[in-house]
Design an enzyme around this catalytic site. Structure first.
Site, short mmCIF file in Angstrom:
data_model
loop_
_atom_site.label_atom_id
_atom_site.label_comp_id
_atom_site.label_asym_id
_atom_site.label_seq_id
_atom_site.Cartn_x
_atom_site.Cartn_y
_atom_site.Cartn_z
N ASN A 159 0.79 -1.24 0.00
CA ASN A 159 0.00 0.00 0.00
C ASN A 159 0.82 1.29 0.00
O ASN A 159 0.36 2.31 -0.50
CB ASN A 159 -1.05 -0.02 1.11
CG ASN A 159 -0.47 -0.04 2.49
OD1 ASN A 159 0.69 -0.42 2.67
ND2 ASN A 159 -1.24 0.38 3.47
N GLU A 255 4.38 -4.06 12.08
CA GLU A 255 3.46 -2.93 11.84
C GLU A 255 2.26 -3.53 11.10
O GLU A 255 2.34 -3.81 9.90
CB GLU A 255 4.14 -1.85 10.99
CG GLU A 255 5.38 -1.24 11.62
CD GLU A 255 5.09 -0.38 12.83
OE1 GLU A 255 3.92 0.02 13.03
OE2 GLU A 255 6.03 -0.10 13.59
N CYS A 289 -3.24 1.66 6.51
CA CYS A 289 -3.36 0.93 7.79
C CYS A 289 -4.10 1.75 8.85
O CYS A 289 -4.71 1.18 9.75
CB CYS A 289 -1.99 0.51 8.29
SG CYS A 289 -0.80 1.84 8.16
#
Ligand code: NAP
Length: 482
Positions: A159, A255, A289
């Site tokens: 992303n 993450e 995210c």
């Protein structure tokens, strides 16, 4: 070697500072148009081991560089990327279907991230310890130093293919480590482009190695090889948790995902926050995210917020990622479109109401707003990673806090309020890695500490904080009189 903006790209593995042909190659297609963007190698175990060996051998070269020299390499990289920023943005836009304006913003952030890394390379230090504070510590002088951890295995998602690589490669080089990096299969070209620039920036051979191919094959080798000291992973919680379980004594930074939430208090001027909320919810099709997924609005402002948010959602421009005016383009894969639609159907069948979107045009899921959603529906309790937002009515801040915390995730959260005491209370009570007062949870600049709690991960990025994770503390004690 120049990459032509619209030509198919053919790239090789980057091992030990050389571009190495591989046995097998795979086509990468545009998620938007399905055209072939280019081909990349599918690395075999032998090639992954070569990359790890190169990184291991290069550790001594990196340790020998001064902070000044490491900073210079990173400054050179930032300059080279600035010179080729248009090309870099096209690469991201094509491989990820990221609308060009957002791709350009990602390149600008990547340049800034490398500049922060160059600055932090000069600020890595330990502290003096007052050893004589202990009864047995008389005449002792103690200090700590921070040493590079060694070879870092980095695995990145699709992303933010350039900036999330920068968050691993920048601090790793700043701290004097070497890297074996595996980019996401859908977005390898951004990583290979940066490798090309780092070669020109003066990085020693072997300090960065890039291997493309299947996540599970390459990932397993990286995660279990004893020469690798640390894994830094950004991606989905399921893969992250599996990595942690296999990594043994390696340091692991994860993450991971979230279903980020925003609280809107009752004395807020709704008009002032709508456009920011739209950005938080729909940037890069919600595939961020910290994308805004759940909104908890005070009942006094709920109707107004829903009406204005839905109106603004319907004004977003759908289309080709290479068109500068596009707001929303294709999701990363057809499977993700199907999954998102099935989650919307599940919500509808249990009473949710679709206020906007809810359908797809090809692989573009129209930006979707849902109300009357309950917390067990997947669109609320799981990470949607698509342009879907649920807006809920709450009777006050305490109820909102309860809902925000009622999640398996805890990356960032936000609150809009005019009340300082409410803001302070929310900051105390929310169980997340970062709280944004008077902003959406989606706010991030690249030097801030960034990471989550619960299934959102462990460890922090943000250059200075990543460097702490990527260095070992060593204590030196002098006995002044023996
Ligand atoms: P993903 O499917 O987990 O993939 C991430 C990376 O892991 C890819 O390079 C993938 O390779 C690799 N991988 C897949 N299986 C693996 C395995 N068994 N062992 C080791 N590596 C493996 O995630 P994604 O779809 O690319 O990214 C979306 C997720 O990333 C979302 O959950 C999002 O929230 C999270 N994310 C978190 C942050 C943060 O900073 N907290 C930032 C961005 C994204 P292949 O592509 O070859 O499968």
């Amino acid at each position: 070697m120049m990459i032509e903006v619209n030509q198919p790209i053919k790239r090789e593995l980057f091992i030990n500072g050389e571009w190495k042909p591989a046995k097998h190659y795979k086509e990468v297609k545009s998620p938007y148009s399905n055209e072939v963007i280019g081909t990349v190698p599918v690395a075999t175990k032998t090639e992954v081991l070569l990359a790890i060996d190169a990184a291991y051998q290069a550790c001594s070269k990196m340790v020998a560089l001064s902070s000044f020299e490491r900073a210079q390499i990173l400054e050179n990289l930032a300059r080279l990327l600035e010179d080729r920023k248009e090309e870099a943005a096209y690469i991201i836009a094509r491989e990820a279907a990221k609308p060009l304006a957002f791709a350009k913003a990602e390149v600008a952030r990547s340049i800034e991230t490398y500049k922060f890394a160059a600055e932090e390379a000069k600020r890595i230090h330990g502290e003096t310890i007052p050893l004589d504070a202990a009864a047995g510590g008389k005449n002792r002088l103690g200090y700590t130093v921070r040493e590079p951890i060694g070879v870092i295995g980095a695995i990145t998602p699709f992303n933010f293919p350039m900036n999330l690589m920068a968050h691993k490669v920048g601090p790793a080089i700043a701290a004097g480590n070497t890297i074996v990096l595996k980019p996401a299969s859908q977005t390898p070209f951004s990583a290979l482009f940066i490798a090309e620039l780092l070669e020109q920036a003066g990085l020693p051979k072997g300090a960065l190695n890039i291997i493309t191919g299947s996540g599970s094959v390459i990932g397993d080798i990286i995660v279990t090889d004893e020469r690798i000291s640390m894994i830094t992973f950004t991606g989905s919680p399921s893969v992250g948790i599996a990595i942690k379980n296999k990594a043994g004594l390696k340091r692991v930074t994860l993450e991971l995902g979230s279903n980020s939430a925003l609280i809107v208090d009752d004395v807020i001027e709704v008009d002032k926050i709508i456009s920011r909320c739209i950005t938080g919810a729909f940037s890069f099709q919600g595939q961020v995210c910290i994308s805004l997924q759940r909104v908890y609005v005070h009942e006094n402002k709920y109707d107004e917020f829903v009406e204005k948010f839905v109106k603004a959602t319907k004004e977003l421009k759908i289309g080709d990622p290479l068109d500068e005016s596009t707001d929303i383009s294709a999701l990363i894969s057809s499977q993700d479109v199907k999954r998102s639609l099935s989650w919307i159907e599940e919500a509808k069948s249990e009473g949710a109401i679709v206020m906007a979107g809810g359908v797809s045009e090809g692989d573009i899921l129209l930006p979707t707003v849902l109300v009357e959603v309950n917390k067990e529906m997947k669109v609320s309790c799981q990470e949607v990673f698509a342009p879907i937002v649920v807006i809920n009515k709450v009777n006050g801040i305490d109820e909102a806090i309860e809902h925000v915390n009622d999640s398996n995730y805890g990356l960032q959260a936000g609150i809009y309020t005019e009340s300082v005491s409410t803001a302070l209370r929310v900051a105390d009570k929310l169980h997340v890695g970062g709280i944004m007062i008077n902003d959406v949870p989606t706010f991030r600049v690249d030097q801030m500490p960034y990471g989550g709690v619960k299934e959102s991960g462990t460890g922090r990025e943000g250059i200075k904080y990543a460097i702490e994770e990527m260095t070992e503390m060593k204590l030196v004690v002098w006995n002044k009189e023996y």
